[in-house]
Motif scaffolding. Structure first.
Motif, PDB file in Angstrom:
ATOM      1  N   GLN A 237     -21.659  46.582  63.858  1.00 52.19           N
ATOM      2  CA  GLN A 237     -21.686  47.444  62.684  1.00 52.19           C
ATOM      3  C   GLN A 237     -20.284  47.744  62.152  1.00 52.19           C
ATOM      4  N   GLY A 238     -19.273  47.467  62.948  1.00 51.02           N
ATOM      5  CA  GLY A 238     -17.898  47.659  62.523  1.00 51.02           C
ATOM      6  C   GLY A 238     -17.299  48.965  63.001  1.00 51.02           C
TER       7      GLY A 238
ATOM      8  N   GLY B 139     -12.138  46.216  48.987  1.00 55.27           N
ATOM      9  CA  GLY B 139     -11.906  45.329  47.856  1.00 55.27           C
ATOM     10  C   GLY B 139     -11.549  43.903  48.222  1.00 55.27           C
ATOM     11  N   LYS B 140     -11.598  43.590  49.520  1.00 55.83           N
ATOM     12  CA  LYS B 140     -11.237  42.245  49.953  1.00 55.83           C
ATOM     13  C   LYS B 140     -12.395  41.601  50.699  1.00 55.83           C
ATOM     14  N   GLU B 141     -12.326  40.291  50.828  1.00 58.70           N
ATOM     15  CA  GLU B 141     -13.346  39.576  51.581  1.00 58.70           C
ATOM     16  C   GLU B 141     -13.101  39.728  53.080  1.00 58.70           C
ATOM     17  N   ARG B 142     -14.166  39.538  53.830  1.00 58.94           N
ATOM     18  CA  ARG B 142     -14.033  39.569  55.286  1.00 58.94           C
ATOM     19  C   ARG B 142     -13.155  38.402  55.720  1.00 58.94           C
TER      20      ARG B 142
ATOM     21  N   LEU C 222     -14.168  28.157  64.823  1.00 60.77           N
ATOM     22  CA  LEU C 222     -14.228  29.526  65.338  1.00 60.77           C
ATOM     23  C   LEU C 222     -13.756  30.542  64.317  1.00 60.77           C
ATOM     24  N   ASP C 223     -13.131  30.066  63.250  1.00 57.71           N
ATOM     25  CA  ASP C 223     -12.456  30.961  62.329  1.00 57.71           C
ATOM     26  C   ASP C 223     -13.216  31.192  61.028  1.00 57.71           C
ATOM     27  N   VAL C 224     -14.486  30.820  60.985  1.00 64.80           N
ATOM     28  CA  VAL C 224     -15.277  31.044  59.780  1.00 64.80           C
ATOM     29  C   VAL C 224     -16.501  31.879  60.116  1.00 64.80           C
ATOM     30  N   ALA C 225     -16.818  32.801  59.222  1.00 68.88           N
ATOM     31  CA  ALA C 225     -17.918  33.720  59.483  1.00 68.88           C
ATOM     32  C   ALA C 225     -19.253  32.993  59.635  1.00 68.88           C
ATOM     33  N   GLN C 226     -19.389  31.863  58.960  1.00 72.70           N
ATOM     34  CA  GLN C 226     -20.654  31.126  58.997  1.00 72.70           C
ATOM     35  C   GLN C 226     -20.994  30.586  60.387  1.00 72.70           C
ATOM     36  N   SER C 227     -20.033  30.531  61.283  1.00 71.61           N
ATOM     37  CA  SER C 227     -20.286  30.032  62.630  1.00 71.61           C
ATOM     38  C   SER C 227     -20.970  31.063  63.517  1.00 71.61           C
ATOM     39  N   TYR C 228     -21.026  32.297  63.080  1.00 70.01           N
ATOM     40  CA  TYR C 228     -21.474  33.394  63.931  1.00 70.01           C
ATOM     41  C   TYR C 228     -22.879  33.846  63.580  1.00 70.01           C
TER      42      TYR C 228
ATOM     43  N   ALA D 143      -8.501  48.238  58.005  1.00 70.27           N
ATOM     44  CA  ALA D 143      -9.748  47.541  57.659  1.00 70.27           C
ATOM     45  C   ALA D 143     -10.857  48.031  58.576  1.00 70.27           C
ATOM     46  N   VAL D 144     -12.066  47.631  58.244  1.00 73.82           N
ATOM     47  CA  VAL D 144     -13.169  47.745  59.187  1.00 73.82           C
ATOM     48  C   VAL D 144     -13.174  46.469  60.012  1.00 73.82           C
ATOM     49  N   TYR D 145     -13.200  46.630  61.322  1.00 72.08           N
ATOM     50  CA  TYR D 145     -13.160  45.495  62.230  1.00 72.08           C
ATOM     51  C   TYR D 145     -14.560  45.245  62.801  1.00 72.08           C
ATOM     52  N   TYR D 146     -14.964  43.981  62.761  1.00 70.87           N
ATOM     53  CA  TYR D 146     -16.284  43.578  63.229  1.00 70.87           C
ATOM     54  C   TYR D 146     -16.152  42.558  64.352  1.00 70.87           C
TER      55      TYR D 146
END
Length: 125
Positions: free
Chosen positions: A117-118, A42-45, A106-112, A92-95
């Motif tokens: 698969q988690g 229920g939460k964002e990554r 380095l702290d935003v998903a868009q950089s990757y 959580a699921v860790y990716y």
């Protein structure tokens, strides 16, 4: 094609430790910035930790600072996340994720550019 495979998740009690691993294949691991993110139901990554290609710079989310340690072994193409003093809110699921371009943030998903698969981490109280 770059592939990332996480392992090491599980069910633990509050206060316990776990070490996650992420093995990278199909690319030039030693040049990648590597990050760990997590997503609870229920939460964002959200960002957890990251390390640049040399390991000389690491950053952490405030929620895990002082408890988690990110490290890497460039000879083994592996990045680790040592998680100590685990709390139920760490569930959580860790990716793991790879940044091919050494982005500044380095702290935003868009950089990757590539993601695993988690692996599920569950911390009971």
């Amino acid at each position: 094609q770059v592939q990332l495979v996480e392992s090491g998740g599980g069910l633990v009690q509050a206060g316990d430790s776990l070490r996650l691993s992420c093995v990278v294949s199909g690319g030039v691991f030693r040049y990648y910035t590597m990050g760990w993110f997590r997503q609870a139901p229920g939460k964002e990554r959200e960002f957890v930790a990251a390390t640049v290609w040399s390991g000389a710079r690491t950053i952490y989310a405030d929620s895990v600072k002082g408890r988690f340690i990110i490290s890497r072994d460039n000879d083994q193409n592996t990045v680790y996340l040592q998680m100590n003093s685990l709390k139920p809110e760490d569930t959580a699921v860790y990716y793991c994720a790879a940044d091919y371009q050494s982005n500044i943030r380095l702290d935003v998903a868009q950089s990757y550019d590539a993601w695993g698969q988690g692996t599920q981490v569950t911390v009971s109280s």
